[in-house]
Design a protein around this motif. Structure first.
Motif, PDB file in Angstrom:
ATOM      1  N   LYS A  33      32.530  61.853 -37.420  1.00 56.34           N
ATOM      2  CA  LYS A  33      31.130  61.307 -36.993  1.00 56.34           C
ATOM      3  C   LYS A  33      30.438  62.250 -36.003  1.00 56.34           C
ATOM      4  O   LYS A  33      29.507  63.150 -36.268  1.00 56.34           O
ATOM      5  N   GLU A  36      31.553  66.256 -36.569  1.00 59.31           N
ATOM      6  CA  GLU A  36      30.481  66.449 -37.395  1.00 59.31           C
ATOM      7  C   GLU A  36      29.123  66.980 -37.453  1.00 59.31           C
ATOM      8  O   GLU A  36      27.802  68.294 -37.419  1.00 59.31           O
ATOM      9  N   GLU A  37      28.052  65.648 -36.286  1.00 57.90           N
ATOM     10  CA  GLU A  37      26.895  65.963 -36.083  1.00 57.90           C
ATOM     11  C   GLU A  37      27.046  67.100 -35.136  1.00 57.90           C
ATOM     12  O   GLU A  37      25.744  67.735 -35.022  1.00 57.90           O
ATOM     13  N   GLU A  38      27.596  67.397 -34.254  1.00 58.07           N
ATOM     14  CA  GLU A  38      27.655  68.444 -32.777  1.00 58.07           C
ATOM     15  C   GLU A  38      28.011  69.791 -33.126  1.00 58.07           C
ATOM     16  O   GLU A  38      27.005  70.743 -32.908  1.00 58.07           O
TER      17      GLU A  38
END
Length: 98
Positions: A33, A36-38
């Protein structure tokens, strides 16, 4: 304050730090997660994430095709810290824990 009280306080703080580290050690799903956010891109299914669990912290190394490793992250207390710049080999210091 006596020496014994200071030692007990330090010991108590150390125990609290270790327990909180154990309880907040990130999982592989949390790492996925985070990446993916980064990056804004989901991790492809063909990339294996190698997690080495040290109980109070963990390391995460995406294993690229052809056995190359990407950047390694350290997970500690729910946060991730990059500890390598995408070398193409296994981090030498992790060999001691295998």
């Amino acid at each position: 304050m006596g020496k014994i009280k200071v030692r007990l306080i330090i010991l108590g703080l150390l125990v609290v730090l270790i327990i909180s580290s154990l309880m907040t050690n990130p999982t592989t799903e949390e790492y996925l997660k985070f990446t993916e956010e980064e990056s804004g891109i989901a991790t492809p299914k063909n990339i294996e994430i190698e997690r080495i669990n040290f109980y109070i912290f963990s390391t995460y190394a995406p294993k690229r095709p052809l056995d190359n490793y990407g950047s390694v992250h350290l997970g500690f207390m729910g946060k991730f810290y990059q500890i390598s710049e995408g070398q193409f080999d296994y981090p030498w210091w992790l060999e001691f824990f295998n």
